[in-house]
Motif scaffolding. Structure first.
Motif, PDB file in Angstrom:
ATOM      1  N   VAL A  34       7.227 -20.338  18.424  1.00 28.37           N
ATOM      2  CA  VAL A  34       5.800 -20.022  18.540  1.00 28.37           C
ATOM      3  C   VAL A  34       5.063 -21.144  19.269  1.00 28.37           C
ATOM      4  N   ALA A  35       5.381 -22.385  18.920  1.00 25.35           N
ATOM      5  CA  ALA A  35       4.743 -23.532  19.578  1.00 25.35           C
ATOM      6  C   ALA A  35       5.012 -23.518  21.080  1.00 25.35           C
ATOM      7  N   LEU A  36       6.246 -23.217  21.467  1.00 20.72           N
ATOM      8  CA  LEU A  36       6.592 -23.154  22.887  1.00 20.72           C
ATOM      9  C   LEU A  36       5.824 -22.037  23.587  1.00 20.72           C
ATOM     10  N   LEU A  37       5.730 -20.884  22.955  1.00 18.62           N
ATOM     11  CA  LEU A  37       5.016 -19.755  23.546  1.00 18.62           C
ATOM     12  C   LEU A  37       3.529 -20.064  23.729  1.00 18.62           C
ATOM     13  N   ILE A  38       2.958 -20.794  22.787  1.00 19.28           N
ATOM     14  CA  ILE A  38       1.539 -21.176  22.907  1.00 19.28           C
ATOM     15  C   ILE A  38       1.340 -22.062  24.136  1.00 19.28           C
ATOM     16  N   LYS A  39       2.259 -23.020  24.337  1.00 15.18           N
ATOM     17  CA  LYS A  39       2.159 -23.915  25.495  1.00 15.18           C
ATOM     18  C   LYS A  39       2.300 -23.140  26.797  1.00 15.18           C
ATOM     19  N   LEU A  40       3.174 -22.122  26.804  1.00 14.70           N
ATOM     20  CA  LEU A  40       3.390 -21.330  28.011  1.00 14.70           C
ATOM     21  C   LEU A  40       2.238 -20.370  28.275  1.00 14.70           C
ATOM     22  N   LEU A  91      -1.605 -14.234  23.442  1.00 17.68           N
ATOM     23  CA  LEU A  91      -0.704 -14.540  22.330  1.00 17.68           C
ATOM     24  C   LEU A  91      -1.493 -14.727  21.040  1.00 17.68           C
ATOM     25  N   GLY A  92      -2.673 -15.315  21.161  1.00 21.06           N
ATOM     26  CA  GLY A  92      -3.507 -15.543  19.986  1.00 21.06           C
ATOM     27  C   GLY A  92      -3.871 -14.247  19.282  1.00 21.06           C
ATOM     28  N   ARG A  97      -3.407 -11.064  14.479  1.00 15.34           N
ATOM     29  CA  ARG A  97      -3.185  -9.745  13.890  1.00 15.34           C
ATOM     30  C   ARG A  97      -2.082  -9.792  12.831  1.00 15.34           C
ATOM     31  N   THR A  98      -1.098 -10.663  13.058  1.00 17.54           N
ATOM     32  CA  THR A  98       0.036 -10.789  12.130  1.00 17.54           C
ATOM     33  C   THR A  98      -0.097 -11.994  11.194  1.00 17.54           C
ATOM     34  N   ASN A  99      -1.189 -12.757  11.355  1.00 18.24           N
ATOM     35  CA  ASN A  99      -1.452 -13.957  10.544  1.00 18.24           C
ATOM     36  C   ASN A  99      -0.438 -15.074  10.768  1.00 18.24           C
ATOM     37  N   ILE A 100       0.294 -15.024  11.873  1.00 14.66           N
ATOM     38  CA  ILE A 100       1.231 -16.101  12.204  1.00 14.66           C
ATOM     39  C   ILE A 100       0.471 -17.402  12.439  1.00 14.66           C
ATOM     40  N   ASP A 101      -0.770 -17.297  12.926  1.00 11.85           N
ATOM     41  CA  ASP A 101      -1.553 -18.504  13.209  1.00 11.85           C
ATOM     42  C   ASP A 101      -1.827 -19.321  11.946  1.00 11.85           C
TER      43      ASP A 101
END
Length: 206
Positions: A34-40, A91-92, A97-101
């Motif tokens: 998830v951290a990598l996807l946020i950076k991308l 991505l946010g 929506r899934t509360n992953i944040d």
């Protein structure tokens, strides 16, 4: 309050430490992805940090995965997120929506700033229907006699999203105060399982 139910509070803290530590260990590969996807997805830090109310009306720094564009993040938390909020990244939107944040708050639980279950921690200065919570609900700060939670009774009952109506805001605080007055470890377990069931059904975050 801790003196009234010492075994329940001891069990609550043990549950917080055990579940948060185990969850962080198991979820570590997923959290790194998830951290990598946020950076991308967009420039800026992976984590978003915000000052919020903690137990005893102290102030704590809460961690979340960043779900908004860096130049449009509201660190104060006064401007609540609304449906289709233009500040939220692609991505946010999925994370919210899934509360992953919310998953980095497991670190807050492990530290002791938060609990798995409790009144959701509000940003300092947060408004309800355009006015400070303290003015709308005189007993507002009584919810802070306990650690704020990653989930709570009001969230399990579907009282989530922006508090744009006074009635909705009062209902949310009423749930928080009921929880504070009636806390037991059994109530915590009911809320945890109720939250899991709600999320498996699709959740309702945005």
């Amino acid at each position: 309050m801790h003196q009234e139910k010492p075994l329940h509070f001891a069990a609550k803290r043990a549950l917080d430490i055990g579940i948060s530590a185990l969850a962080l260990l198991i979820l570590l590969p997923f959290l790194l992805v998830v951290a990598l996807l946020i950076k991308l997805d967009s420039p800026g830090p992976v984590l978003f940090k915000q000052e919020r109310w903690g137990m005893g009306c102290g102030k704590i720094r809460v961690f979340k995965f960043r779900s908004m564009r860096t130049d449009r993040c509201d660190v104060s938390g006064v401007n609540q997120t609304v449906r289709d909020d233009p500040r939220v990244t692609r991505l946010g939107a999925i994370m919210r929506r899934t509360n992953i944040d919310e998953l980095p708050q497991l670190l807050n639980v492990l530290k002791g700033d938060m609990s798995l279950v409790g009144p959701r921690c509000h940003a300092v200065g947060m408004l309800a229907a355009g006015m400070p919570y303290e003015e709308l609900v005189p007993e507002y700060h009584r919810r802070h006699v306990m650690r704020p939670g990653m989930t709570g009774l009001s969230q399990m009952r579907g009282l989530r999203g922006p508090t744009d109506r006074q009635g909705k805001a009062r209902a949310r605080i009423a749930c928080d105060l009921y929880y504070v007055d009636n806390f037991t470890i059994w109530l915590d377990l009911r809320i945890i399982f109720g939250t899991i069931i709600s999320e498996l059904r699709g959740g309702n975050g945005f």
